[in-house]
Design an enzyme around this catalytic site. Sequence first.
Site, PDB file in Angstrom:
ATOM      1  N   VAL A   2      10.553   4.696   9.057  1.00 53.57           N
ATOM      2  CA  VAL A   2       9.915   5.961   8.703  1.00 53.57           C
ATOM      3  C   VAL A   2       8.443   5.763   8.359  1.00 53.57           C
ATOM      4  O   VAL A   2       8.034   4.678   7.904  1.00 53.57           O
ATOM      5  CB  VAL A   2      10.654   6.677   7.545  1.00 53.57           C
ATOM      6  N   ARG A  33      -0.044   6.788   7.732  1.00 53.48           N
ATOM      7  CA  ARG A  33       0.157   6.823   6.277  1.00 53.48           C
ATOM      8  C   ARG A  33      -0.140   8.187   5.677  1.00 53.48           C
ATOM      9  O   ARG A  33       0.434   8.552   4.661  1.00 53.48           O
ATOM     10  CB  ARG A  33      -0.786   5.828   5.571  1.00 53.48           C
ATOM     11  N   ASP A  65      14.553  -0.899   1.267  1.00 54.24           N
ATOM     12  CA  ASP A  65      15.301  -1.158   2.496  1.00 54.24           C
ATOM     13  C   ASP A  65      16.442  -2.119   2.139  1.00 54.24           C
ATOM     14  O   ASP A  65      17.508  -1.697   1.706  1.00 54.24           O
ATOM     15  CB  ASP A  65      14.320  -1.711   3.531  1.00 54.24           C
ATOM     16  N   LYS A 113       0.819  -1.190   0.000  1.00 51.43           N
ATOM     17  CA  LYS A 113       0.000   0.000   0.000  1.00 51.43           C
ATOM     18  C   LYS A 113       0.866   1.257   0.000  1.00 51.43           C
ATOM     19  O   LYS A 113       0.419   2.327  -0.378  1.00 51.43           O
ATOM     20  CB  LYS A 113      -0.878   0.037   1.269  1.00 51.43           C
ATOM     21  N   GLY A 114       2.091   1.131   0.454  1.00 53.98           N
ATOM     22  CA  GLY A 114       2.906   2.296   0.793  1.00 53.98           C
ATOM     23  C   GLY A 114       3.137   3.303  -0.317  1.00 53.98           C
ATOM     24  O   GLY A 114       3.351   4.478  -0.049  1.00 53.98           O
ATOM     25  N   GLU A 130       7.976   2.273  -5.996  1.00 54.30           N
ATOM     26  CA  GLU A 130       8.054   1.782  -4.613  1.00 54.30           C
ATOM     27  C   GLU A 130       8.112   2.950  -3.648  1.00 54.30           C
ATOM     28  O   GLU A 130       8.653   4.012  -3.981  1.00 54.30           O
ATOM     29  CB  GLU A 130       9.366   0.981  -4.445  1.00 54.30           C
ATOM     30  N   LYS A 180      17.078   3.252   2.034  1.00 52.37           N
ATOM     31  CA  LYS A 180      17.999   3.172   3.179  1.00 52.37           C
ATOM     32  C   LYS A 180      19.296   2.578   2.639  1.00 52.37           C
ATOM     33  O   LYS A 180      19.445   1.369   2.558  1.00 52.37           O
ATOM     34  CB  LYS A 180      17.423   2.264   4.258  1.00 52.37           C
TER      35      LYS A 180
HETATM   36  P1  5GP Z   1      12.973  -4.421   1.310  1.00 48.90           P
HETATM   37  O1  5GP Z   1      12.399  -5.590   0.591  1.00 48.90           O
HETATM   38  O2  5GP Z   1      13.669  -3.430   0.419  1.00 48.90           O
HETATM   39  O3  5GP Z   1      13.827  -4.832   2.478  1.00 48.90           O
HETATM   40  O4  5GP Z   1      11.775  -3.687   2.004  1.00 48.90           O
HETATM   41  C1  5GP Z   1      10.879  -2.967   1.294  1.00 48.90           C
HETATM   42  C2  5GP Z   1       9.555  -2.892   2.015  1.00 48.90           C
HETATM   43  O5  5GP Z   1       9.682  -2.916   3.456  1.00 48.90           O
HETATM   44  C3  5GP Z   1       8.901  -1.581   1.696  1.00 48.90           C
HETATM   45  O6  5GP Z   1       8.112  -1.670   0.529  1.00 48.90           O
HETATM   46  C4  5GP Z   1       8.086  -1.316   2.936  1.00 48.90           C
HETATM   47  O7  5GP Z   1       6.852  -1.976   2.834  1.00 48.90           O
HETATM   48  C5  5GP Z   1       8.856  -1.957   4.056  1.00 48.90           C
HETATM   49  N1  5GP Z   1       9.701  -1.019   4.787  1.00 48.90           N
HETATM   50  C6  5GP Z   1      11.050  -1.062   4.911  1.00 48.90           C
HETATM   51  N2  5GP Z   1      11.499  -0.055   5.671  1.00 48.90           N
HETATM   52  C7  5GP Z   1      10.411   0.656   6.049  1.00 48.90           C
HETATM   53  C8  5GP Z   1      10.219   1.836   6.865  1.00 48.90           C
HETATM   54  O8  5GP Z   1      11.142   2.465   7.404  1.00 48.90           O
HETATM   55  N3  5GP Z   1       8.936   2.256   7.018  1.00 48.90           N
HETATM   56  C9  5GP Z   1       7.881   1.621   6.448  1.00 48.90           C
HETATM   57  N4  5GP Z   1       6.678   2.107   6.684  1.00 48.90           N
HETATM   58  N5  5GP Z   1       8.017   0.517   5.673  1.00 48.90           N
HETATM   59  C10 5GP Z   1       9.271   0.042   5.474  1.00 48.90           C
END
Ligand code: 5GP
Length: 181
Positions: free
Chosen positions: A153, A165, A103, A43-44, A99, A131
């Site tokens: 965040v 949100r 992260d 949803k983000g 996206e 990040k």
């Molecule tokens: P990744 O697969 O890159 O590790 O993580 C991506 C997903 O993790 C993002 O689409 C999000 O849903 C969630 N996510 C990672 N860090 C954060 C954060 O600091 N805040 C929020 N709200 N979601 C995060």
Amino acid sequence: MADTGPNVLIAEERIAPRVDELAARISADYEGVDELVVIGVLKGAFIFLADLARRLTVPHRIDFIAVSSYADGDQRSGEVRMVLDLRESIENRHVLVVEDIVDTGRTLRYLVQQFEARGPASVRTCALTRKKARNEGEIRIDYLGFDIPDMWVVGYGLDYAERHRTLPYIAALDPATLDAD
Ligand code: 5GP
């Protein structure tokens, strides 16, 4: 909850011009393309996508997908699966994945792999935030809004347990102030 304060990481006034810049670059890069398929990761990304897409000057259509990382609070186990797929085929189409935050990069890497297997004309990626410290290996972000520190965040589409949100800015989660509505 206060609207401004020390938790604000990226103020509303900084987000809008950056989204303008990204939309301008994307529009320039895809000039002449019949139609771009802009895919928001639910949803983000819904607020970022809405703002970005409204500033695009190239023809585009919008689609959404939803993924789930097996989550335990904000700790991610790393396994990604698709829980809502695209409505339409992306075969021979130019795809832009949008996206909210990258992260570790696992989600975006998984999505790019999934989409590339469907025979698109091209796949590019756009992320509002990254990040940087946490990226695992190579993940190419073609259009990036902001690099942020390794903190949880919220705001501008991003949640913590479905809250915060709709904050107009991006804030670092500080339970002492953000837990109260
Ligand atoms: P990744 O697969 O890159 O590790 O993580 C991506 C997903 O993790 C993002 O689409 C999000 O849903 C969630 N996510 C990672 N860090 C954060 C954060 O600091 N805040 C929020 N709200 N979601 C995060």
